[in-house]
Design a protein around this motif. Structure first.
Motif, mmCIF file in Angstrom:
data_model
loop_
_atom_site.group_PDB
_atom_site.id
_atom_site.type_symbol
_atom_site.label_atom_id
_atom_site.label_comp_id
_atom_site.label_asym_id
_atom_site.label_seq_id
_atom_site.Cartn_x
_atom_site.Cartn_y
_atom_site.Cartn_z
ATOM 1 N N ILE A 76 -6.991 26.082 -38.960
ATOM 2 C CA ILE A 76 -6.635 25.481 -37.664
ATOM 3 C C ILE A 76 -6.141 24.039 -37.816
ATOM 4 C CG2 ILE A 76 -8.124 26.983 -36.249
ATOM 5 C CD1 ILE A 76 -10.093 24.622 -36.147
ATOM 6 N N LYS A 77 -6.076 23.548 -39.064
ATOM 7 C CA LYS A 77 -5.532 22.199 -39.291
ATOM 8 C C LYS A 77 -4.076 22.145 -38.824
ATOM 9 C CE LYS A 77 -7.957 20.362 -43.309
ATOM 10 N NZ LYS A 77 -7.815 20.177 -44.761
ATOM 11 N N GLN B 12 -1.343 21.117 -40.058
ATOM 12 C CA GLN B 12 -0.235 21.506 -40.948
ATOM 13 C C GLN B 12 -0.024 23.031 -41.036
ATOM 14 O OE1 GLN B 12 -3.140 19.903 -42.615
ATOM 15 N NE2 GLN B 12 -2.934 20.355 -44.790
ATOM 16 N N TYR B 13 -1.049 23.813 -40.703
ATOM 17 C CA TYR B 13 -0.907 25.274 -40.780
ATOM 18 C C TYR B 13 -0.771 25.912 -39.402
ATOM 19 C CZ TYR B 13 -3.213 24.075 -45.211
ATOM 20 O OH TYR B 13 -3.548 23.495 -46.394
ATOM 21 N N GLN B 14 -0.959 25.089 -38.361
ATOM 22 C CA GLN B 14 -1.125 25.644 -37.021
ATOM 23 C C GLN B 14 0.070 26.442 -36.509
ATOM 24 O OE1 GLN B 14 -2.176 23.338 -33.473
ATOM 25 N NE2 GLN B 14 -4.235 23.286 -34.379
ATOM 26 N N SER B 15 1.305 25.927 -36.744
ATOM 27 C CA SER B 15 2.438 26.633 -36.128
ATOM 28 C C SER B 15 2.600 28.012 -36.773
ATOM 29 C CB SER B 15 3.720 25.809 -36.208
ATOM 30 O OG SER B 15 4.063 25.638 -37.540
ATOM 31 N N GLN B 16 2.397 28.108 -38.092
ATOM 32 C CA GLN B 16 2.503 29.412 -38.762
ATOM 33 C C GLN B 16 1.387 30.348 -38.279
ATOM 34 O OE1 GLN B 16 1.984 29.405 -43.054
ATOM 35 N NE2 GLN B 16 3.226 31.258 -43.298
ATOM 36 N N LEU B 17 0.174 29.804 -38.168
ATOM 37 C CA LEU B 17 -0.962 30.609 -37.712
ATOM 38 C C LEU B 17 -0.700 31.171 -36.315
ATOM 39 C CD1 LEU B 17 -4.002 31.528 -37.993
ATOM 40 C CD2 LEU B 17 -4.601 29.383 -36.860
ATOM 41 N N LEU B 18 -0.270 30.286 -35.406
ATOM 42 C CA LEU B 18 -0.094 30.723 -34.013
ATOM 43 C C LEU B 18 1.064 31.704 -33.869
ATOM 44 C CD1 LEU B 18 -0.923 27.431 -32.090
ATOM 45 C CD2 LEU B 18 -2.398 29.415 -32.481
ATOM 46 N N ALA B 19 2.139 31.488 -34.653
ATOM 47 C CA ALA B 19 3.277 32.421 -34.587
ATOM 48 C C ALA B 19 2.852 33.803 -35.088
ATOM 49 C CB ALA B 19 4.432 31.881 -35.426
ATOM 50 N N ALA C 7 -15.757 29.821 -40.752
ATOM 51 C CA ALA C 7 -15.020 28.609 -41.139
ATOM 52 C C ALA C 7 -15.357 28.159 -42.561
ATOM 53 C CB ALA C 7 -15.325 27.485 -40.152
ATOM 54 N N ASP C 8 -16.597 28.352 -42.975
ATOM 55 C CA ASP C 8 -17.048 27.857 -44.264
ATOM 56 C C ASP C 8 -16.837 28.884 -45.379
ATOM 57 O OD1 ASP C 8 -18.085 25.690 -45.540
ATOM 58 O OD2 ASP C 8 -20.148 26.471 -45.516
#
Ligand code: KPL
Length: 302
Positions: A202-203, A205-212, A244-245
């Motif tokens: 959810i950081k 830098q990865y968010q747009s790829q994750l959400l897409a 998360a961990d």
């Protein structure tokens, strides 16, 4: 006696939890696996460390196996079942814990259809070393059968016991397996590509790829008319939060340079998407990104 085939993270988690709840169980490990003692370490959700004496048996032993929780990864399913086939009889039951779908095709070569069960697991766990396990996220285990609707006796005993595993029965397991496949198809390759824990996805830098990816997956689930489609974003984000961990199983495989479950998870999903003529640019991009970083030939050369 419950036999657990494979001493990976989920196999060890089950062995610890079942032993703690006084079930008779054993790990079935490959003949070439070397374990220094019967002492297996367990780090719980509060980071307390304890150890258990776990029983084990090697593939080539001869004692018959009745109830087998099959916890090897998808690429090893056929060879692991081949190695214990001499111990399986007419009444042997297999519970398949692999990520991905379609594994009954292999299991049917070893036991009758009514003795095949599936388990969908969302607990997170990873191995710190071969006999040291970290339990990193509480989830649940949903079990169902290939053919029958009602739960067998062994399941009822497990569900009633105090294992802490949150075990449930599903009279129709297919949508549950699909839901798990869609969760894994997003989380697992992303954590392997970015080499991060589940929670780090959810950081920013990865968010747009994750959400897409989540959105494309949700639209596919809708097209497939899955009842959970509209909740899929919340479901995937919740698994990321709860685990998360944890290091996903695919992250653990790429770091250890083992064959991954990318074909069983994302390969299966892309085949299904293609057969429904569903346009999935983000999943195809993820597939390419994964294979550029972890070329199949390199993995074949293991
Ligand atoms: O199933 C998992 C896996 O790693 O394979 C999750 C639930 C994503 C936990 O990491």
């Amino acid at each position: 006696m419950i036999s657990i085939l494979g001493a990976g993270a989920i196999g060890q988690l089950l062995a610890h939890k079942l032993t703690d709840a006084s079930f008779e169980c054993q790990l079935i490990v490959s003949d070439t696996d070397k374990y220094s003692s019967e002492d297996w370490q367990f780090c719980d959700l509060d980071k307390n460390i304890s150890s258990n004496q776990l029983q084990s048996s090697v593939y080539s032993d001869t004692s018959p196996l009745e109830l087998v929780f099959v916890c090897v990864k998808a690429p090893q399913l056929q060879s692991a079942l081949d190695s214990i086939s001499h111990r399986l009889g007419d009444n042997s039951q297999l519970v398949l814990f692999q990520n991905g779908m379609g594994h009954e095709v292999i299991a049917k070569h070893f036991v009758a259809d009514q003795n095949i069960f599936f388990a969908s697991n969302t607990h997170g766990a990873y191995r710190k070393s071969s006999q040291s396990l970290v339990y990193a996220g509480k989830g649940q285990i949903t079990v169902g059968a290939l053919t029958q609707q009602s739960s067998p006796q062994w399941f009822n005993q497990l569900a009633q016991a105090n294992t802490g595993l949150a075990i449930e029965w599903a009279s129709d397991i297919q949508p549950i397996l699909w839901r798990k496949l869609l969760i894994n198809a997003v989380i697992n390759p992303l954590t392997a590509i970015h080499r991060c824990k589940n929670g780090e996805l959810i950081k920013e830098q990865y968010q747009s790829q994750l959400l897409a990816l989540i959105d494309e997956t949700r639209r596919f689930a809708k097209e497939m008319k899955f009842g959970f489609a509209e909740d899929l974003k919340a479901i995937i984000l919740d698994v990321i939060k709860q685990t998360a961990d944890n290091y996903s199983s695919m992250y653990q495989d790429v770091v250890a340079e083992r064959t991954t479950e990318i074909d069983a998870i994302n390969g299966y999903l892309l085949d299904q998407m293609e057969s429904k003529q569903f346009h999935a640019p983000h999943h195809w991009a993820l597939w390419s990104q994964f294979h550029v970083q972890y070329p199949p030939l390199k993995r074949l050369a293991e």
